[in-house]
Design a protein around this motif. Structure first.
Motif, mmCIF file in Angstrom:
data_model
loop_
_atom_site.group_PDB
_atom_site.id
_atom_site.type_symbol
_atom_site.label_atom_id
_atom_site.label_comp_id
_atom_site.label_asym_id
_atom_site.label_seq_id
_atom_site.Cartn_x
_atom_site.Cartn_y
_atom_site.Cartn_z
ATOM 1 N N ARG A 284 0.829 -1.221 0.000
ATOM 2 C CA ARG A 284 0.000 0.000 0.000
ATOM 3 C C ARG A 284 0.862 1.271 0.000
ATOM 4 O O ARG A 284 0.593 2.220 -0.722
ATOM 5 N N ARG A 285 1.893 1.269 0.818
ATOM 6 C CA ARG A 285 2.679 2.493 1.007
ATOM 7 C C ARG A 285 3.621 2.772 -0.149
ATOM 8 O O ARG A 285 3.784 3.907 -0.573
ATOM 9 N N PHE A 286 4.275 1.731 -0.664
ATOM 10 C CA PHE A 286 5.350 1.957 -1.634
ATOM 11 C C PHE A 286 5.070 1.430 -3.036
ATOM 12 O O PHE A 286 5.803 1.731 -3.960
ATOM 13 N N GLY A 287 4.018 0.642 -3.199
ATOM 14 C CA GLY A 287 3.723 0.053 -4.501
ATOM 15 C C GLY A 287 3.118 1.048 -5.472
ATOM 16 O O GLY A 287 2.494 2.020 -5.085
ATOM 17 N N VAL A 288 3.325 0.780 -6.759
ATOM 18 C CA VAL A 288 2.753 1.595 -7.827
ATOM 19 C C VAL A 288 1.845 0.690 -8.643
ATOM 20 O O VAL A 288 2.278 -0.347 -9.144
ATOM 21 N N ASP A 289 0.571 1.079 -8.770
ATOM 22 C CA ASP A 289 -0.410 0.284 -9.514
ATOM 23 C C ASP A 289 -0.193 0.493 -11.007
ATOM 24 O O ASP A 289 -0.589 1.511 -11.570
ATOM 25 N N LEU A 290 0.459 -0.473 -11.624
ATOM 26 C CA LEU A 290 0.701 -0.395 -13.065
ATOM 27 C C LEU A 290 -0.321 -1.208 -13.843
ATOM 28 O O LEU A 290 -0.531 -0.976 -15.029
ATOM 29 N N SER A 291 -0.990 -2.157 -13.186
ATOM 30 C CA SER A 291 -1.936 -3.023 -13.881
ATOM 31 C C SER A 291 -3.173 -2.274 -14.350
ATOM 32 O O SER A 291 -3.689 -2.529 -15.432
ATOM 33 N N SER A 292 -3.687 -1.351 -13.527
ATOM 34 C CA SER A 292 -4.923 -0.654 -13.898
ATOM 35 C C SER A 292 -4.741 0.209 -15.134
ATOM 36 O O SER A 292 -5.674 0.445 -15.882
ATOM 37 N N THR A 293 -3.520 0.690 -15.362
ATOM 38 C CA THR A 293 -3.251 1.508 -16.550
ATOM 39 C C THR A 293 -2.623 0.685 -17.671
ATOM 40 O O THR A 293 -2.361 1.216 -18.737
ATOM 41 N N LYS A 294 -2.390 -0.596 -17.397
ATOM 42 C CA LYS A 294 -1.758 -1.509 -18.367
ATOM 43 C C LYS A 294 -0.426 -0.944 -18.861
ATOM 44 O O LYS A 294 -0.076 -1.041 -20.026
ATOM 45 N N THR A 295 0.308 -0.327 -17.941
ATOM 46 C CA THR A 295 1.602 0.263 -18.248
ATOM 47 C C THR A 295 2.702 -0.671 -17.762
ATOM 48 O O THR A 295 2.657 -1.148 -16.631
ATOM 49 N N LEU A 296 3.674 -0.903 -18.618
ATOM 50 C CA LEU A 296 4.819 -1.699 -18.200
ATOM 51 C C LEU A 296 5.793 -0.801 -17.457
ATOM 52 O O LEU A 296 5.960 0.368 -17.813
ATOM 53 N N PRO A 297 6.448 -1.333 -16.413
ATOM 54 C CA PRO A 297 7.447 -0.509 -15.728
ATOM 55 C C PRO A 297 8.618 -0.227 -16.657
ATOM 56 O O PRO A 297 8.990 -1.048 -17.477
ATOM 57 N N ALA A 298 9.184 0.958 -16.533
ATOM 58 C CA ALA A 298 10.365 1.306 -17.328
ATOM 59 C C ALA A 298 11.515 0.392 -16.934
ATOM 60 O O ALA A 298 11.601 -0.070 -15.793
ATOM 61 N N ASP A 299 12.379 0.112 -17.891
ATOM 62 C CA ASP A 299 13.514 -0.781 -17.634
ATOM 63 C C ASP A 299 14.402 -0.275 -16.503
ATOM 64 O O ASP A 299 15.013 -1.063 -15.788
ATOM 65 N N ASP A 300 14.470 1.040 -16.338
ATOM 66 C CA ASP A 300 15.341 1.593 -15.304
ATOM 67 C C ASP A 300 14.590 1.910 -13.996
ATOM 68 O O ASP A 300 15.173 2.421 -13.057
ATOM 69 N N GLU A 301 13.290 1.587 -13.962
ATOM 70 C CA GLU A 301 12.522 1.834 -12.738
ATOM 71 C C GLU A 301 12.933 0.834 -11.667
ATOM 72 O O GLU A 301 12.997 -0.372 -11.925
ATOM 73 N N PRO A 302 13.227 1.315 -10.467
ATOM 74 C CA PRO A 302 13.647 0.377 -9.420
ATOM 75 C C PRO A 302 12.497 -0.543 -9.012
ATOM 76 O O PRO A 302 11.341 -0.133 -8.998
ATOM 77 N N GLN A 303 12.863 -1.781 -8.734
ATOM 78 C CA GLN A 303 11.884 -2.769 -8.297
ATOM 79 C C GLN A 303 11.557 -2.537 -6.827
ATOM 80 O O GLN A 303 12.441 -2.242 -6.024
#
Length: 132
Positions: A26-45
């Motif tokens: 909840r605090r640190f996650g980013v919801d990428l599924s709802s926008t169907k956006t892939l994380p950038a290759d350089d985005e930290p996991q």
């Protein structure tokens, strides 16, 4: 994350750990599924590092659309257990009024399931069962 010493209102650092995986998501996650956006290759996991312990409230942690997530033990050798059960102590068992081989104990349950020998049971309302 530290089941024994953490606090979900803490900062979520090694010095002030959270108590649950769901708080980390909840605090640190980013919801990428709802926008169907892939994380950038350089985005930290997002790494949710869990200290050794038994985590009873994590059996069905919703990921809330968070992708690019790694859940791992905080240190090598840490044993992290997702239990999902509530401890039950000091029950007062007594013979069942109808069935000779059955005993029961009053329990203020906080979860709607019963596990026996690691398997879930379907429970009926005893008052709805006809004797005989």
């Amino acid at each position: 994350i530290d089941a024994a010493l953490g606090d979900d209102d803490a900062a979520g650092t090694a010095e002030a750990p959270l108590a649950t995986l769901s708080a980390c998501v909840r605090r640190f996650g980013v919801d990428l599924s709802s926008t169907k956006t892939l994380p950038a290759d350089d985005e930290p996991q997002l790494v949710c590092a869990m200290r050794e312990g038994v985590y009873r409230h994590e059996a069905s942690t919703p990921l809330a659309g968070v992708d690019h997530l790694l859940v791992r033990p905080a240190s090598d050798g840490d044993l992290v257990v997702f239990d999902g059960t509530d401890p039950v102590d000091d029950l007062s068992w007594s013979p069942h009024g109808t069935w000779v081989d059955v005993v029961s104990a009053p329990l203020a349950a906080t979860r709607p399931e019963v596990l026996v020998g690691g398997r879930g049971l379907m429970c009926a309302n005893e008052s709805a069962i006809s004797d005989g």
